[in-house]
Motif scaffolding. Structure first.
Motif, mmCIF file in Angstrom:
data_model
loop_
_atom_site.group_PDB
_atom_site.id
_atom_site.type_symbol
_atom_site.label_atom_id
_atom_site.label_comp_id
_atom_site.label_asym_id
_atom_site.label_seq_id
_atom_site.Cartn_x
_atom_site.Cartn_y
_atom_site.Cartn_z
ATOM 1 N N ALA A 50 -58.921 3.145 -5.267
ATOM 2 C CA ALA A 50 -58.427 3.941 -4.133
ATOM 3 C C ALA A 50 -58.626 3.111 -2.868
ATOM 4 O O ALA A 50 -59.462 2.204 -2.843
ATOM 5 N N VAL A 51 -57.856 3.425 -1.847
ATOM 6 C CA VAL A 51 -58.017 2.697 -0.584
ATOM 7 C C VAL A 51 -58.246 3.669 0.570
ATOM 8 O O VAL A 51 -57.926 4.845 0.474
ATOM 9 N N GLY A 52 -58.803 3.143 1.652
ATOM 10 C CA GLY A 52 -58.958 3.938 2.868
ATOM 11 C C GLY A 52 -60.409 4.211 3.211
ATOM 12 O O GLY A 52 -61.310 3.972 2.412
ATOM 13 N N PRO A 68 -55.320 0.583 5.395
ATOM 14 C CA PRO A 68 -55.438 0.378 3.939
ATOM 15 C C PRO A 68 -54.303 1.036 3.155
ATOM 16 O O PRO A 68 -53.773 0.472 2.199
ATOM 17 N N GLU A 69 -53.912 2.255 3.595
ATOM 18 C CA GLU A 69 -52.891 3.012 2.873
ATOM 19 C C GLU A 69 -51.538 2.293 2.880
ATOM 20 O O GLU A 69 -50.709 2.499 1.992
ATOM 21 N N ALA A 70 -51.327 1.418 3.897
ATOM 22 C CA ALA A 70 -50.056 0.678 3.969
ATOM 23 C C ALA A 70 -49.905 -0.225 2.744
ATOM 24 O O ALA A 70 -48.787 -0.482 2.275
ATOM 25 N N HIS A 86 -57.198 10.840 -6.815
ATOM 26 C CA HIS A 86 -58.034 10.991 -5.620
ATOM 27 C C HIS A 86 -58.031 9.748 -4.723
ATOM 28 O O HIS A 86 -57.602 8.675 -5.128
ATOM 29 N N GLY A 87 -58.552 9.943 -3.528
ATOM 30 C CA GLY A 87 -58.673 8.851 -2.580
ATOM 31 C C GLY A 87 -60.037 8.179 -2.662
ATOM 32 O O GLY A 87 -60.732 8.287 -3.683
ATOM 33 N N SER A 88 -60.423 7.518 -1.581
ATOM 34 C CA SER A 88 -61.641 6.699 -1.606
ATOM 35 C C SER A 88 -62.902 7.524 -1.314
ATOM 36 O O SER A 88 -64.006 6.984 -1.320
ATOM 37 N N ALA A 89 -62.745 8.821 -1.040
ATOM 38 C CA ALA A 89 -63.858 9.763 -0.833
ATOM 39 C C ALA A 89 -65.019 9.155 -0.052
ATOM 40 O O ALA A 89 -66.130 9.035 -0.576
ATOM 41 N N PRO A 90 -64.810 8.790 1.210
ATOM 42 C CA PRO A 90 -65.890 8.149 1.967
ATOM 43 C C PRO A 90 -67.147 9.010 2.064
ATOM 44 O O PRO A 90 -68.244 8.476 2.218
ATOM 45 N N ASP A 91 -66.974 10.344 1.922
ATOM 46 C CA ASP A 91 -68.150 11.230 2.028
ATOM 47 C C ASP A 91 -69.160 11.017 0.898
ATOM 48 O O ASP A 91 -70.341 11.321 1.062
ATOM 49 N N ILE A 92 -68.713 10.499 -0.250
ATOM 50 C CA ILE A 92 -69.663 10.302 -1.359
ATOM 51 C C ILE A 92 -69.722 8.842 -1.814
ATOM 52 O O ILE A 92 -70.378 8.528 -2.804
ATOM 53 N N ALA A 128 -69.418 9.749 -7.681
ATOM 54 C CA ALA A 128 -67.993 9.919 -7.986
ATOM 55 C C ALA A 128 -67.785 10.213 -9.467
ATOM 56 O O ALA A 128 -68.436 9.622 -10.325
ATOM 57 N N ASN A 129 -66.851 11.102 -9.734
ATOM 58 C CA ASN A 129 -66.460 11.385 -11.113
ATOM 59 C C ASN A 129 -65.530 10.249 -11.576
ATOM 60 O O ASN A 129 -64.459 10.038 -11.001
ATOM 61 N N PRO A 130 -65.906 9.520 -12.621
ATOM 62 C CA PRO A 130 -65.068 8.394 -13.048
ATOM 63 C C PRO A 130 -63.962 8.795 -14.030
ATOM 64 O O PRO A 130 -63.188 7.949 -14.474
HETATM 65 P P1 NAD Z 1 -60.206 12.089 -1.255
HETATM 66 O O1 NAD Z 1 -59.467 12.302 -2.532
HETATM 67 O O2 NAD Z 1 -60.765 10.756 -1.039
HETATM 68 O O3 NAD Z 1 -61.388 13.170 -1.155
HETATM 69 C C1 NAD Z 1 -61.162 14.558 -1.082
HETATM 70 C C2 NAD Z 1 -62.435 15.324 -1.540
HETATM 71 O O4 NAD Z 1 -62.554 15.188 -2.951
HETATM 72 C C3 NAD Z 1 -63.708 14.748 -0.960
HETATM 73 O O5 NAD Z 1 -64.616 15.784 -0.717
HETATM 74 C C4 NAD Z 1 -64.262 13.867 -2.053
HETATM 75 O O6 NAD Z 1 -65.659 13.720 -2.044
HETATM 76 C C5 NAD Z 1 -63.776 14.556 -3.312
HETATM 77 N N1 NAD Z 1 -63.465 13.608 -4.388
HETATM 78 C C6 NAD Z 1 -62.405 12.783 -4.470
HETATM 79 N N2 NAD Z 1 -62.473 12.041 -5.573
HETATM 80 C C7 NAD Z 1 -63.595 12.384 -6.206
HETATM 81 C C8 NAD Z 1 -64.228 11.946 -7.405
HETATM 82 N N3 NAD Z 1 -63.707 10.987 -8.199
HETATM 83 N N4 NAD Z 1 -65.414 12.503 -7.744
HETATM 84 C C9 NAD Z 1 -65.957 13.467 -6.989
HETATM 85 N N5 NAD Z 1 -65.411 13.919 -5.855
HETATM 86 C C10 NAD Z 1 -64.241 13.386 -5.450
HETATM 87 O O7 NAD Z 1 -59.199 12.479 -0.073
HETATM 88 P P2 NAD Z 1 -59.407 12.373 1.509
HETATM 89 O O8 NAD Z 1 -60.793 12.721 1.874
HETATM 90 O O9 NAD Z 1 -58.274 13.127 2.081
HETATM 91 O O10 NAD Z 1 -59.170 10.835 1.861
HETATM 92 C C11 NAD Z 1 -60.188 9.867 1.997
HETATM 93 C C12 NAD Z 1 -59.544 8.497 2.173
HETATM 94 O O11 NAD Z 1 -58.834 8.154 0.990
HETATM 95 C C13 NAD Z 1 -58.528 8.440 3.319
HETATM 96 O O12 NAD Z 1 -58.654 7.210 3.948
HETATM 97 C C14 NAD Z 1 -57.196 8.563 2.604
HETATM 98 O O13 NAD Z 1 -56.149 7.975 3.326
HETATM 99 C C15 NAD Z 1 -57.484 7.806 1.332
HETATM 100 N N6 NAD Z 1 -56.633 8.193 0.189
HETATM 101 C C16 NAD Z 1 -56.298 7.191 -0.645
HETATM 102 C C17 NAD Z 1 -55.563 7.474 -1.783
HETATM 103 C C18 NAD Z 1 -55.252 6.349 -2.725
HETATM 104 O O14 NAD Z 1 -55.839 5.283 -2.595
HETATM 105 N N7 NAD Z 1 -54.389 6.544 -3.683
HETATM 106 C C19 NAD Z 1 -55.183 8.783 -2.070
HETATM 107 C C20 NAD Z 1 -55.585 9.797 -1.181
HETATM 108 C C21 NAD Z 1 -56.314 9.490 -0.056
#
Ligand code: NAD
Length: 365
Positions: A73-75, A88-90, A275-281, A287-289
Motif C-alpha cells: 500500500a502507499v501513502g 504516493p498515490e500518484a 486497504h491503504g497504508s493505515a498510518p494509524d497502526i 496489521a491484518n496480513p
Molecule cells: P486505510 O485502508 O489505510 O485505513 C482505514 C482504516 O482501516 C484504518 O483505521 C486502518 O487502521 C484500518 N486498516 C486498514 N488496513 C488494515 C489492516 N490490514 N489491518 C488492520 N487494520 C487495517 O485507509 P485510509 O486511512 O483512508 O488511508 C491511509 C493512507 O493510505 C492514505 O494515504 C491513503 O491515500 C492511502 N491509501 C492507499 C491505498 C493503496 O495503496 N492501494 C488504498 C487506500 C488508501
C-alpha cells in the motif's frame, strides 16, 4: 522460464503485510517445487523520499519485465501536502495506467466465524459471496481537463465504448462461471457518461444470453449492499463508483484487512490488498496480513494457474480463523489476539499441516 514477481511493499503497513505475503509465497512455492524470481522495489512515499518521485522509471521497467506485481500500500501523513503528481498515490494511478490494468476484481466473501465482526446483522450478511468488477483506468480519475484554483476545482468523467466493453466482457465471462447474475451499476439518470455505459453493457449482454443482467443506480446499489448483500453475484461498475462500493462491500464482510484484489490487463497483472497504508497502526505489528496473503493466492490462481497452492492458502486462512486467531481489526472478543507476524506464522503452519494431510505430492507449473 522462471516466473518473475515484482514486490512493491510501499509505505506504512504495506511493508509489514508484503513481508507476510512474501513469506507465504516463498513457503508455498518451495513446497510445490516451483521457482519464482522475486524482485523488490520502492514505490510511493518510500520512493519519493529516496528518489524524489513516487515511481521511478526503473521500478516501472521492472514491472514491465514481470509476470505479476504484488503491491502492499502507499501513502501516509508525511506526504499529504506534496503536489498531486508527487503524492504516493500518484504512483498507483500511473502504474495502473502504464500496465493497462483496466479491471479491478474485489471479492467480498464472508467467513462464517467472522460474521460477528460485520457491522451488519448475522442473518443479513451470512452467505454473502460476490465480486466487484471495477473499471480502473478510465473515468473521472483520469479524465481531462482537470485542475483547481482558489475559486474552482474540476474533473472530467469520460468513458469510451472500448473501455466499457472490455471490462463488461470480463465481468460477464466471470458471471457465466458463477451464478450467472450480473448487476451493472451506474448513474444513468444524471450522467451522460453513464448512459453510454448502460448502452454498451446492454450490447455486450447479447453475447451472454445465459447471464441475467440488471442495471442499478449507484445510490441504490450502496443501499442494497448493506440491506441485502446476498442478492449480488457479480457487480460491474466504473472507477469512481467501484472505489466506493468495494469499500462498502469490504466492511460488511468484517474488515478491510481481509480483502484481496486483482488488477488485470491484457498483458500485465497486479495484486494488492484493498486497504491503504493505515498510518494509524503502521510499524506496530497490528496489521491484518490476510488481505495481502489472499492477494498472493489470487496471483497464483489468475497469473500462474496454480490453483492447488492457491486453495491451500485459502484453506490455511480459514483454519486459522476457525482456530480463533484474530488480529485486532477482527477481534470479536473470545479469541486469541495476535499480531501480523504471529498470524502469518499460524497461516504457514497450517499450510504445512494441510499439505501433509492432503499429501498433494509434487506440483509443476
Ligand atoms: P486505510 O485502508 O489505510 O485505513 C482505514 C482504516 O482501516 C484504518 O483505521 C486502518 O487502521 C484500518 N486498516 C486498514 N488496513 C488494515 C489492516 N490490514 N489491518 C488492520 N487494520 C487495517 O485507509 P485510509 O486511512 O483512508 O488511508 C491511509 C493512507 O493510505 C492514505 O494515504 C491513503 O491515500 C492511502 N491509501 C492507499 C491505498 C493503496 O495503496 N492501494 C488504498 C487506500 C488508501
Amino acid at each position: 522460464m522462471i516466473p518473475k514477481v515484482v514486490l512493491l511493499p510501499g509505505d506504512g503497513i504495506g511493508v509489514e503485510v508484503t513481508e507476510a505475503a512474501k513469506r507465504v509465497l516463498k513457503y508455498v512455492t518451495e513446497k510445490f517445487n516451483v521457482e519464482f524470481e522475486l524482485v523488490e522495489k520502492l514505490v510511493g512515499g518510500a520512493s519519493y523520499d529516496k528518489f524524489g518521485t513516487p515511481l521511478t522509471d526503473e521500478t516501472l521497467q521492472a514491472c514491465f519485465d514481470s509476470d505479476a506485481v504484488l503491491l502492499g500500500a502507499v501513502g501516509g501523513y508525511k506526504w499529504e501536502n506534496l503536489q498531486h503528481n508527487l503524492k504516493p498515490e500518484a504512483a498507483l494511478l500511473k502504474l495502473r495506467k502504464a500496465l493497462g490494468l483496466f479491471a479491478n476484481l474485489r471479492p467480498a466473501k464472508v467467513y462464517p466465524q467472522l460474521i460477528d465482526s460485520s457491522s451488519l446483522k448475522k442473518e443479513v450478511v451470512e452467505g454473502t459471496d460476490f465480486v466487484v468488477f471495477r473499471e480502473l483506468t478510465g473515468g473521472i480519475y483520469f479524465g481531462e481537463p482537470r485542475g483547481y484554483n482558489k475559486e474552482k476545482g474540476w474533473n472530467t468523467m469520460v468513458y469510451t465504448r472500448f473501455e466499457i466493453e472490455r471490462i463488461a466482457r470480463l465481468a460477464f465471462e466471470s458471471a457465466a462461471k458463477r451464478k450467472r447474475e450480473i448487476v451493472s451499476v451506474d448513474k444513468a439518470n444524471v450522467l451522460e457518461c453513464s448512459q453510454l455505459w448502460r448502452e454498451v453493457v446492454n450490447d455486450v449482454s447479447k453475447d451472454f444470453p445465459n447471464v441475467n443482467l440488471k442495471h442499478m443506480y449507484v445510490d441504490n446499489a450502496a443501499m442494497q449492499i448493506v440491506r441485502d448483500p446476498k442478492q449480488f453475484d457479480v457487480i460491474l461498475t466504473s472507477n469512481l463508483f467501484g472505489d466506493i462500493l468495494s469499500d462498502i462491500s469490504g466492511i460488511i464482510t468484517g474488515s478491510i484487512g481481509m480483502l484481496p484484489s486483482a488488477s488485470l490487463g491484457s498483458k500485465y497483472a497486479l495484486y494488492e490488498p484493498v486497504h491503504g497504508s493505515a498510518p494509524d497502526i503502521a510499524g506496530k505489528d497490528r496489521a491484518n496480513p490476510i488481505a495481502a496473503i489472499s492477494s498472493v493466492a489470487m496471483m497464483l490462481e489468475h497469473s500462474f494457474e496454480m490453483n492447488k497452492p492457491a486453495e491451500l492458502i485459502y484453506s490455511a486462512i480459514k483454519k486459522v480463523i476457525a482456530d480463533g486467531y484474530r488480529t485486532q481489526d477482527i477481534n470479536n472478543g473470545d479469541c486469541k489476539l495476535v499480531g501480523t507476524r504471529v498470524m502469518t506464522d499460524k497461516i504457514i503452519e497450517n499450510i504445512e499441516k494441510i499439505y501433509n494431510e492432503q499429501a498433494l505430492g509434487v506440483f509443476t507449473l
